[in-house]
Motif scaffolding. Structure first.
Motif, short mmCIF file in Angstrom:
data_model
loop_
_atom_site.label_atom_id
_atom_site.label_comp_id
_atom_site.label_asym_id
_atom_site.label_seq_id
_atom_site.Cartn_x
_atom_site.Cartn_y
_atom_site.Cartn_z
N LYS A 64 0.83 -1.21 0.00
CA LYS A 64 0.00 0.00 0.00
C LYS A 64 0.86 1.26 0.00
O LYS A 64 0.40 2.32 -0.43
N THR A 65 2.10 1.17 0.51
CA THR A 65 2.94 2.36 0.63
C THR A 65 4.35 2.20 0.08
O THR A 65 5.10 3.17 0.01
N MET A 66 4.73 0.99 -0.29
CA MET A 66 6.11 0.72 -0.69
C MET A 66 6.14 -0.05 -2.01
O MET A 66 5.32 -0.95 -2.23
N ALA A 67 7.09 0.28 -2.86
CA ALA A 67 7.22 -0.39 -4.15
C ALA A 67 7.63 -1.85 -3.97
O ALA A 67 8.41 -2.18 -3.08
N ILE A 68 7.12 -2.70 -4.85
CA ILE A 68 7.43 -4.13 -4.79
C ILE A 68 8.93 -4.39 -4.93
O ILE A 68 9.47 -5.30 -4.31
N ASP A 69 9.61 -3.56 -5.73
CA ASP A 69 11.06 -3.73 -5.90
C ASP A 69 11.78 -3.61 -4.55
O ASP A 69 12.72 -4.35 -4.27
N LYS A 70 11.33 -2.70 -3.73
CA LYS A 70 11.92 -2.48 -2.41
C LYS A 70 11.53 -3.61 -1.46
O LYS A 70 12.39 -4.14 -0.73
N ILE A 71 10.28 -4.01 -1.47
CA ILE A 71 9.81 -5.08 -0.59
C ILE A 71 10.55 -6.38 -0.89
O ILE A 71 10.93 -7.12 0.03
N ALA A 72 10.79 -6.65 -2.15
CA ALA A 72 11.49 -7.88 -2.54
C ALA A 72 12.90 -7.94 -1.96
O ALA A 72 13.44 -9.04 -1.75
N LEU A 73 13.47 -6.80 -1.66
CA LEU A 73 14.84 -6.76 -1.15
C LEU A 73 14.93 -6.65 0.37
O LEU A 73 16.03 -6.54 0.92
N VAL A 74 13.81 -6.73 1.06
CA VAL A 74 13.82 -6.66 2.53
C VAL A 74 14.73 -7.73 3.14
O VAL A 74 15.49 -7.42 4.07
N PRO A 75 14.74 -8.98 2.65
CA PRO A 75 15.63 -9.96 3.28
C PRO A 75 17.12 -9.60 3.20
O PRO A 75 17.91 -10.07 4.01
N VAL A 76 17.47 -8.75 2.24
CA VAL A 76 18.88 -8.36 2.06
C VAL A 76 19.04 -6.85 2.22
O VAL A 76 19.88 -6.23 1.56
N TRP A 77 18.25 -6.26 3.09
CA TRP A 77 18.22 -4.81 3.27
C TRP A 77 19.60 -4.21 3.52
O TRP A 77 19.89 -3.11 3.06
N ALA A 78 20.47 -4.92 4.21
CA ALA A 78 21.79 -4.38 4.53
C ALA A 78 22.67 -4.24 3.28
O ALA A 78 23.60 -3.44 3.28
N GLU A 79 22.35 -4.98 2.24
CA GLU A 79 23.11 -4.91 0.99
C GLU A 79 22.64 -3.78 0.08
O GLU A 79 23.31 -3.47 -0.91
N VAL A 80 21.50 -3.20 0.40
CA VAL A 80 20.95 -2.10 -0.42
C VAL A 80 20.60 -0.91 0.49
O VAL A 80 19.45 -0.48 0.53
N PRO A 81 21.60 -0.38 1.18
CA PRO A 81 21.31 0.67 2.16
C PRO A 81 20.67 1.91 1.56
O PRO A 81 19.95 2.63 2.26
N HIS A 82 20.89 2.14 0.28
CA HIS A 82 20.31 3.33 -0.37
C HIS A 82 18.79 3.26 -0.48
O HIS A 82 18.14 4.27 -0.70
N LEU A 83 18.21 2.09 -0.31
CA LEU A 83 16.76 1.94 -0.43
C LEU A 83 16.01 2.23 0.87
O LEU A 83 14.80 2.46 0.84
#
Length: 151
Positions: A64-83
């Motif tokens: 509802k508030t976050m793009a699917i591209d970003k949600i898909a990367l939640v398990p590896v959030w530390a590898e994509v700090p810019h998101l």
């Protein structure tokens, strides 16, 4: 392969369900934490614990508030700090630390990082968010609550 039918925990123990949903209501309706951050933490904790029902539900909440591209990367959030903002990264790190407490023991380093990112009340509330989702996961996974996802 047919799945074994499991109990509906909230029907069997309605007073326990009421108590747990009371904590859920507190963390989702009365804290100053952003709703999106709460659902992000709910999702990450549920991913760690492997609760399909909660992963499905909180992914839908975040959509509802976050793009699917970003949600898909939640398990590896530390590898994509810019998101993720500094505060979101601190919340995710604290969620992992607290969820894995048997191995992390909520280290001083992790606590200091979380305390630097959140006011005292918000840190306590964030920890309640994490604790509540861990409790729900420990009911959702063993009782195999259904998912909304369709084949």
């Amino acid at each position: 392969m047919t799945a074994m039918k499991r109990l509906n925990w909230s029907e069997i123990a309605p007073e326990g369900a009421k108590a747990l949903f009371g904590v859920h209501h507190y963390v989702t309706k009365t804290t100053d934490l952003p709703e999106e951050l709460i659902h992000l933490v709910f999702l990450r904790v549920s991913q760690i614990n492997g609760c399909a029902h909660c992963i499905d539900m909180h992914t839908r909440d975040l959509l509802k508030t976050m793009a699917i591209d970003k949600i898909a990367l939640v398990p590896v959030w530390a590898e994509v700090p810019h998101l993720f903002s500094d505060q979101y990264r601190a919340a995710l790190a604290w969620a992992e630390e607290v969820t894995n407490i048997s191995t992390t023991h909520a280290s001083d380093k992790a606590y200091a990082a979380a305390a630097a990112a959140f006011a005292e009340k918000d840190l306590v509330d964030l920890t309640l968010v994490i604790a509540a989702m861990n409790a729900f996961n420990r009911l959702g996974a063993p009782f195999r609550l259904p998912v909304a996802a369709k084949p």
